[in-house]
Enzyme design. Structure first.
Site, mmCIF file in Angstrom:
data_model
loop_
_atom_site.group_PDB
_atom_site.id
_atom_site.type_symbol
_atom_site.label_atom_id
_atom_site.label_comp_id
_atom_site.label_asym_id
_atom_site.label_seq_id
_atom_site.Cartn_x
_atom_site.Cartn_y
_atom_site.Cartn_z
ATOM 1 N N ARG A 1 25.811 33.172 53.991
ATOM 2 C CA ARG A 1 26.371 34.066 52.976
ATOM 3 C C ARG A 1 27.509 34.907 53.543
ATOM 4 N NH1 ARG A 1 22.981 38.839 50.173
ATOM 5 N NH2 ARG A 1 22.265 38.880 52.333
ATOM 6 N N SER B 1 15.908 43.790 51.964
ATOM 7 C CA SER B 1 15.892 43.792 50.499
ATOM 8 C C SER B 1 17.243 43.366 49.922
ATOM 9 C CB SER B 1 15.533 45.187 49.973
ATOM 10 O OG SER B 1 15.655 45.207 48.555
ATOM 11 N N GLY C 1 11.001 48.289 56.155
ATOM 12 C CA GLY C 1 10.434 47.314 57.092
ATOM 13 C C GLY C 1 11.562 46.629 57.821
ATOM 14 N N TYR D 1 14.980 29.274 41.310
ATOM 15 C CA TYR D 1 15.794 30.074 42.222
ATOM 16 C C TYR D 1 17.244 29.654 42.024
ATOM 17 C CZ TYR D 1 16.977 32.423 46.644
ATOM 18 O OH TYR D 1 17.483 33.269 47.604
#
Lengths: 532, 532
Positions: A387, A125, A121, A448
């Protein structure tokens, strides 16, 4: 105009987000200096010749740039390998089907000819779900980006059907034009797609209120070697086990989702939000737990621990007056380990936000008003860009998430901290561990975690492996799930059996074998391919 | 003291509920006179000698009364065969395990020895889910009634673990003693068990608010030939497809559930309820649809169509004053086709009931206050007893239920009516068809149908088959599900493929074969045994 995706990093080339110097200083004072990773550069790759493929219908690209751009996702090892030009597994082609029928033809041809398909998609991921596997057979990445857009809307039932490759902004754009919204807003929202969300059991920032994607999926259309599998929308049923739920989380291994029907709600304009500072994690935790006792729930509920609150404070640039006030606040002894809570809701629940604020005050919290909340809302999709900047500044960073019943969460959080610190000691590196609670439910919540460490370029993968392994061990031993919303992918595949038991694994393998006898659909996700 | 279950009928021997003469008169004036079925009498049965069984652990009964009492459930064909002493398929034994370990030993021994097991909770299946199948192998019914009671309670997470055989009143009794409730109240509440609810994807009267049982199941323990399969409670996960959901609706074919962990909520004392009379089905329908647009939802939402409202009016005995008022109301032209709505909620949502009443008035409804609602609450578990009385008065009666998106429900209701009327005309019998909407969701609702016809004793099964087949055809053609909460059982097994597709059937078969290679677990439910 179509924006260009960045190679070997997050998002679009037109956007770059840099951390403020204060955040880098904080990392450096905690972790010391690390070795910066180089930027990823397509020119450094020499791709092997693609394997010969049978004739496939629709547009299929075999040029180097396509094979490189679609070879993996956004996990730490993916990015590390791309930045160091050490990635080795490339698809032999990338297919761009434009319809369910083209996907079906691809799947059937691939099954007959023994061609591995990796459905993709938005390619976001972080667990290796779209990373090209090691496989002696030819591998084709099936990009679903052209199966995009609203296909139908049943306004009376609140049901909308989208092509699987529709990305977040297009989903909400099409719905908003019709007076509806889905409200599914994962951090990858700008890139990831509705089919990807369903295939990985995604959660969004508003999931505490609107539900995870598997709660929102009412119907699916799937391409399989045996043909089209259509499960139309139903509000509920007792016609055997809910097979729509089997397709949620199937990660492309039980068929390729080509369209998804989701439950949508009338658009809501009255969003209200609030930030609250709690003196301790425990007080904020209890507030969250109690808030989930009765509906309506907030949409957003996000409690950062002291370390994350402190880090976040260094991440946000503010005017000098705000900075002075903020720094004064944190200097008060009572708030020296303060934990920031964000809570927001819309519609009827939105009217409750101010009463939640009062309740938070009663439980020891200090409501900060709506400014901090609104700012987070505006900035949240930019955070993943950071990141890349951290990696370029010498700091390794990765995240993982789990979930467990409320009663087990304190032990789980402590187990993860202890496990990661032990692993870091073994590796002789310092780490910085941040945590927030989000996605709360009446019976539990998700935790998380974000961890930073100083990079040693030659040992980066080894460092990451040690820390990642420790986190999974800690989670499984403390009764958490290996993933709350990132999925299993290839990264967690070897650990899944410990969570779902040998019978669970047997069930998944039986499903995969029944629906994909040739084993061509995304082998290696959910469970290792060699076990199939 | 343990109450005795009635043989060949509903409930307990200490309770008998007779319809008021007005209801029987209404049936007779609509349908004419039918032929009464005789009461069921165990003495009329001559059981074949049981097949020789391998030695099984735990208490196992092989006497005639046990074999007779556990041979089937409560479907129309079940009851017809029991009342006419024509039932032919008896278990060779009935096992009463007292622990998970005993169930596991039974399952493993049976798998080795080729003994068919029919797991049984409260035995209330109306779709043949617990009816002993035709099978050349020995058959043992596994009654889970001794796996009963609260096993553990995690109050902080709101999670309670029960033995699978715990019946409704015991579930709520144990929870209420601890300040909690589950709120799952199917019409079979007094008899059916928490394991049976999970295995059949049951819904209760309050499901619109508290959710179906599959929403409430957080964890399960299952006995399988390969050993124990334990899936502990998790609030949410992305660790592959949700396997707990596969066990919900598995109807004993994918393992025997021995304990179930459910999500419970703090007990609530502020229940509020209201009855509203709408001049038409369409107006009531729109009220329900709109009510489900925003949380919190009502717990109970139940709209009877004009025929059911009229029938219900004849079913309720009331003081003469109430009767005069009621009859006057229905004599007003505007309410001559009136539809009764019941709406109720507790907790925070309870405070909304009066505002829902005002909204109903705005949409054309006439709020009748709380008396009718409270009366229904008190009487609802007695209604299934009436079926026995109708059969004894010459009227066949059965019910079925489906669900579909809101936009499809009008067409579905009309298709069922037309289909049943055609079938009745073919059979040359009149029918009376009642319907209510219940179990509403944001995207759709369930329709529950009751049909009466005048019995011809020799043709009763043939009559029922014609009507039942017509209802299933109509439902499937109109896009409804074959069952919203009764399950598939053996009755709908041949129809399931049309709903879930060949791939869905393939998936279920693969699961069954993987988890139960010898095919001993409740063969014939979900899909016909010969196809396995």
């Amino acid at each position: 105009m179509k924006r260009t995706r960045r190679f070997g990093g997050w998002g679009f080339t037109d956007t770059k987000v840099l951390p403020p110097p204060a955040a880098l200083s904080l990392l450096e004072s905690t972790l010391g200096k690390g070795e910066a990773l180089p930027e990823a550069s397509p020119e450094l790759f020499r791709l092997p010749k693609p394997q010969k493929l049978p004739r496939l219908s629709g547009e299929v690209k075999t040029d180097g740039l396509a094979r490189l751009s679609y070879c993996c996702g956004q996990s730490f090892p993916d990015l590390l390998s791309l930045r160091t030009a050490s990635w080795r597994r490339f698809p032999d082609a990338v297919a761009f089907p434009v319809s369910h029928e083209e996907v079906l033809a691809l799947v059937q041809r691939a099954s007959e000819q023994g061609v591995v398909l990796v459905p993709r998609g938005g390619g976001t991921s972080v667990v290796g779900g779209v990373s090209v596997p090691e496989d002696p057979r030819p591998v084709v990445v099936v990009s679903l980006e052209r199966l995009s857009g609203l296909k139908s809307l049943d306004g009376r039932s609140g049901l909308a059907t989208f092509g699987a490759g529709t990305p977040g902004p297009e989903v909400e754009g099409a719905l908003s034009a019709n007076g509806f919204r889905l409200g599914h807003e994962p951090q990858s929202f700008e890139l990831s797609t509705i089919g990807g969300w369903a295939a990985t059991r995604s959660a969004g920032h508003r999931s505490t209120g609107v539900g995870k994607i598997e709660d929102l999926v009412a119907g699916v259309e799937v391409a399989l070697p045996s043909g089209t599998w259509r499960l139309g929308p139903l509000p509920a049923s007792a016609a055997g086990p809910e097979l729509r739920k089997i397709l949620c989380g199937s990660e492309g291994r039980l068929g390729i989702l080509t369209s998804v029907t989701v439950r949508v709600q009338p658009q809501s304009v009255q969003e209200q939000g609030l930030a609250v500072l709690f003196p301790s994690w425990e007080e904020g935790f209890e507030f969250c737990r109690k808030l989930l006792r009765e509906e309506p729930f907030p949409e957003v509920l996000r409690l950062s621990d002291a370390a994350e609150t402190e880090f976040g404070r260094h991440l946000v640039t503010a005017g000098w007056a705000a900075t002075v006030v903020r720094d004064f606040l944190f200097s008060i002894r009572r708030f020296s380990r303060a934990c920031l809570l964000l809570v927001g809701a819309s519609g009827k629940a939105g009217k409750l936000v101010s009463s939640w604020g009062r309740e938070a005050r009663r439980l020891g919290g200090l409501p900060l008003g709506s400014g901090v909340y609104r700012r987070w809302l505006q900035e949240r999709f930019k955070h993943p860009y950071l990141r890349d900047a951290f990696l370029s500044s010498g700091f390794g960073v990765d995240t993982f998430e789990t979930a467990a019943p409320w009663s087990q969460l304190p032990r789980l959080k402590e187990a993860v901290r202890a496990g990661l610190e032990r692993a870091a000691a073994t590796l002789s590196i310092p780490i910085l561990l941040l945590c927030h609670l989000s996605h709360a439910y009446p019976d539990g919540a998700s935790l998380y975690f974000t961890f930073f460490w100083p990079l040693r370029r030659e040992e980066a993968l080894f460092q990451w492996q040690g820390l990642k392994r420790a986190s999974l061990e800690a989670i499984l031993q403390a009764g958490g799930t290996v993933s709350h919303h990132h999925g299993v992918g290839r990264m967690h595949a070897a650990y899944l059996e410990r969570e779902i038991g040998p019978q669970g694994l047997q069930a998944l393998k039986a499903l995969a074998h029944a629906l994909d006898p040739a084993g061509i659909l995304n082998p290696g996700v959910l469970f290792p391919a060699e076990q199939a």
